[in-house]
Scaffold this motif. Structure first.
Motif, PDB file in Angstrom:
ATOM      1  N   HIS A 155       3.797   6.861  -4.091  1.00 58.52           N
ATOM      2  CA  HIS A 155       3.062   6.320  -5.739  1.00 58.52           C
ATOM      3  C   HIS A 155       4.053   5.257  -6.030  1.00 58.52           C
ATOM      4  O   HIS A 155       3.750   4.555  -7.255  1.00 58.52           O
ATOM      5  N   LEU A 156       5.034   4.809  -5.292  1.00 60.03           N
ATOM      6  CA  LEU A 156       5.756   3.613  -5.853  1.00 60.03           C
ATOM      7  C   LEU A 156       4.897   2.284  -5.814  1.00 60.03           C
ATOM      8  O   LEU A 156       4.093   1.771  -5.167  1.00 60.03           O
ATOM      9  N   HIS A 157       5.291   1.575  -7.126  1.00 63.53           N
ATOM     10  CA  HIS A 157       4.465   0.307  -7.300  1.00 63.53           C
ATOM     11  C   HIS A 157       5.345  -0.911  -7.698  1.00 63.53           C
ATOM     12  O   HIS A 157       5.119  -2.051  -7.704  1.00 63.53           O
ATOM     13  N   THR A 158       6.630  -0.432  -7.883  1.00 59.01           N
ATOM     14  CA  THR A 158       7.491  -1.418  -8.255  1.00 59.01           C
ATOM     15  C   THR A 158       8.933  -1.139  -7.703  1.00 59.01           C
ATOM     16  O   THR A 158       9.343   0.095  -7.802  1.00 59.01           O
ATOM     17  N   PHE A 159       9.459  -2.068  -6.981  1.00 56.37           N
ATOM     18  CA  PHE A 159      10.719  -1.837  -6.454  1.00 56.37           C
ATOM     19  C   PHE A 159      11.565  -3.180  -6.531  1.00 56.37           C
ATOM     20  O   PHE A 159      11.090  -4.277  -6.245  1.00 56.37           O
TER      21      PHE A 159
ATOM     22  N   GLU B 120      13.095   4.567   5.992  1.00 58.77           N
ATOM     23  CA  GLU B 120      13.995   5.486   5.480  1.00 58.77           C
ATOM     24  C   GLU B 120      13.710   5.819   4.013  1.00 58.77           C
ATOM     25  O   GLU B 120      14.157   6.897   3.567  1.00 58.77           O
ATOM     26  N   VAL B 121      13.442   4.738   3.138  1.00 54.65           N
ATOM     27  CA  VAL B 121      13.025   5.165   1.778  1.00 54.65           C
ATOM     28  C   VAL B 121      11.921   5.081   1.226  1.00 54.65           C
ATOM     29  O   VAL B 121      11.251   6.230   0.881  1.00 54.65           O
ATOM     30  N   LEU B 122      11.177   3.624   1.098  1.00 57.63           N
ATOM     31  CA  LEU B 122       9.939   3.450   0.669  1.00 57.63           C
ATOM     32  C   LEU B 122       8.891   4.145   0.883  1.00 57.63           C
ATOM     33  O   LEU B 122       7.857   4.385   0.366  1.00 57.63           O
ATOM     34  N   GLY B 123       8.793   4.323   2.288  1.00 61.53           N
ATOM     35  CA  GLY B 123       7.519   5.002   2.957  1.00 61.53           C
ATOM     36  C   GLY B 123       7.566   6.506   2.629  1.00 61.53           C
ATOM     37  O   GLY B 123       6.510   7.207   2.845  1.00 61.53           O
ATOM     38  N   HIS B 124       8.343   6.831   1.968  1.00 62.01           N
ATOM     39  CA  HIS B 124       8.365   8.532   1.428  1.00 62.01           C
ATOM     40  C   HIS B 124       7.959   8.539   0.103  1.00 62.01           C
ATOM     41  O   HIS B 124       7.643   9.632  -0.391  1.00 62.01           O
ATOM     42  N   MET B 125       7.606   7.449  -0.441  1.00 62.14           N
ATOM     43  CA  MET B 125       7.306   7.314  -1.977  1.00 62.14           C
ATOM     44  C   MET B 125       5.774   6.889  -2.264  1.00 62.14           C
ATOM     45  O   MET B 125       5.624   5.608  -2.244  1.00 62.14           O
TER      46      MET B 125
END
Length: 544
Positions: free
Chosen positions: A159-163, A152-157
């Protein structure tokens, strides 16, 4: 107050036209009572220069207003807000959302609107590189886990490297045919290589609470924890932070998820070694205790409450193994976590407080059979975290929203000796600074002595929520704890009877309860009081 703050925000954006980094957090513990940006159009409150903004605001509508294009250069937004409610505001400006590289959202109160309000916004931040979330969602039909967050969230980001996150799923309606375990939740984060910890409380067959958070935990606050919080590593954490000890942790299974999480949290630089050890087996204990300078020994009554003799056996065995190997080159300090002998101290009047008395019997055994051991005794007070546990039933909300603190006592002015469980390690660390002076001494691990009737006063002072204390008759207490067997109910009631009639620390209560606190302060540390704990955690009690 809010009018002044609103006007100040308008003035800041108007006057500081070249500011790029703006911090309007203020570290204020008090919530705002209404929206701060209500009626402030993007032509009145805006900036073409601010790139990094940290701000405290009222609710999610305020957050949406900040992203409607009025901050055209914004790439980092850190938001601390009080509420998330369903919103009718929709952001048409995609440029601001696409420019965001870092977004942090910290929410003070629980919400039922996370899925419908926050998730759609997060999915539009497709260029985000760093995301931090801290919130409590309630009344969902499943726990928030790694699969949900990825889909629902992370798969749409991309370039995300830190969560980083601290997420509680509260009052969640559970499918009775499948109740996830903490390991089930942890496994959902493995594919994306997130290091997490988790614990779950099931309040009934249908209702549960799941608390999952990223490791290492670097946030200033953690959402309120219950008795299932894996906090047994308090001593390990304190010694690791000191940076001058090699630490050997004993576990039945070094490959277990709990053991592996400990290693992940500290890494190899912390010099932490996990050793397989069954405290009922002499050979295991002997091998585990080889070549050590000090031993912190903790026995667990609650692991086998129907077999109290097992706790006594394991405590005696640990002392026996150290004693039989004493030599000129091996004489470790034996720091034993014990409590008072309630049965003896009450003259036999209170005989159902085994989780106290068993530990005292081990202490007496050590003194009688192994007087040459360099033993230091540490007595932990009532854990402040117990107030938070729904299973313990010591707090509740009345129909008008008043917070009630409940204990099986006769008098409301009974002294409660309590400690933040995360402070226990501070005392052990302070002991190890100069242990020789403390051999054969008893150290009380207690952060404060406070009257029961003053607990709600402090709570109201910090949170602004009306509260009161109420003493319970034994039968009323048993009714609230009916999910526990009678002998466990006896343990709880007996411990409070002991504290009220004889003092939590017995004869040491009045003069020595702060011995551990003084030791920590002597070494430059500080123990948390109930007030400090509330400010640190942001706990505001259970929901209605």
């Amino acid at each position: 107050m809010e009018i002044i703050v609103t006007q100040t925000y308008v003035a800041i954006f108007a006057w500081l036209s070249n500011v790029k980094y703006l911090d309007l957090d203020g570290n204020d513990e008090n919530p705002f009572s209404r929206r701060l940006l209500r009626g402030l159009s993007s032509t009145r409150c805006y900036s073409s220069s601010v790139a990094h903004l940290s701000i405290k605001i009222h609710n999610f509508d305020d957050c949406l207003c900040l992203l409607d294009g009025r901050l055209s250069q914004l790439h980092t937004l850190i938001v601390k807000l009080d509420y998330i409610r369903n919103s009718r505001i929709f952001i048409n400006n995609e440029n601001t959302l696409l420019k965001l590289k870092c977004f942090s959202l910290y929410v003070r109160h629980t919400t039922v609107a996370f899925d419908n309000t926050v998730v759609p916004l997060l999915r539009r931040m497709s260029n985000l590189e760093k995301l931090t979330l801290s919130f409590r969602a309630r009344r969902r039909t499943s726990f928030i886990d790694g699969i949900y967050l990825t889909n629902e969230v992370l798969g749409h980001m991309l370039h995300l490297h830190t969560f980083m996150f601290d997420i509680v799923s509260d009052d969640t309606i559970i499918n009775q045919h499948f109740k996830p375990s903490p390991d089930d939740i942890r496994r959902t984060f493995i594919q994306d290589r997130h290091h997490v910890d988790c614990y779950i409380d099931y309040y009934s067959k249908e209702i549960g609470r799941c608390h999952v958070y990223s490791l290492p935990f670097t946030m200033e606050r953690i959402h309120y924890i219950t008795s299932r919080f894996p906090g047994g590593g308090a001593v390990v954490r304190a010694l690791a932070r000191a940076g001058k000890y090699k630490i050997r942790c004993l576990t039945r299974d070094p490959s277990s998820s709990k053991s592996q999480r400990l290693q992940q949290e500290f890494g190899s630089s912390a010099d932490i070694e996990l050793v397989k050890c069954d405290l009922q087996k002499r050979d295991d204990v002997r091998q585990a205790f080889q070549d050590v300078r000090a031993i912190f020994a903790l026995t667990d009554f609650w692991a086998n409450p129907t077999k109290p003799e097992l706790e006594i056996d394991s405590g005696r065995l640990m002392a026996d193994v150290v004693a039989e190997n004493l030599s000129s080159t091996y004489s470790p300090y034996f720091i034993y976590s014990c409590l008072e002998n309630v049965e003896q101290g009450s003259g036999g009047k209170i005989s159902s407080c085994h989780h106290f008395t068993n530990k005292a019997k081990i202490r007496d055994y050590i003194r009688e059979c192994h007087p040459n051991l360099k033993t230091i005794y540490v007595e932990a007070a009532f854990y402040i975290q117990n107030w938070q546990s729904p299973l313990m039933g010591m707090t509740q909300r009345s129909s008008d929203g008043t917070m009630e603190f409940l204990l099986p006592l006769m008098k409301a002015d009974t002294i409660i000796h309590q400690i933040d469980i995360t402070d226990f390690g501070k005392i052990v660390s302070a002991i190890l600074e100069d242990p020789e002076k403390l051999v054969n001494k008893e150290i009380c691990a207690c952060g404060e002595a406070i009257k029961f009737k003053d607990i709600p006063r402090v709570f109201t002072q910090v949170t602004g929520i009306l509260s009161k204390c109420r003493t319970l008759r034994d039968e009323e207490c048993r009714q609230r704890a009916k999910h526990f067997p009678k002998d466990i109910q006896d343990e709880f009631i007996s411990s409070k009877q002991w504290a009220e009639e004889y003092g939590y620390y017995g004869k040491k209560t009045d003069s020595e309860w702060d011995s551990g606190k003084k030791l920590v302060e002597k070494n430059g540390g500080k123990m948390n009081t109930f007030e400090m704990f509330l400010k640190k955690t942001g706990w505001t009690g259970p929901e209605k």
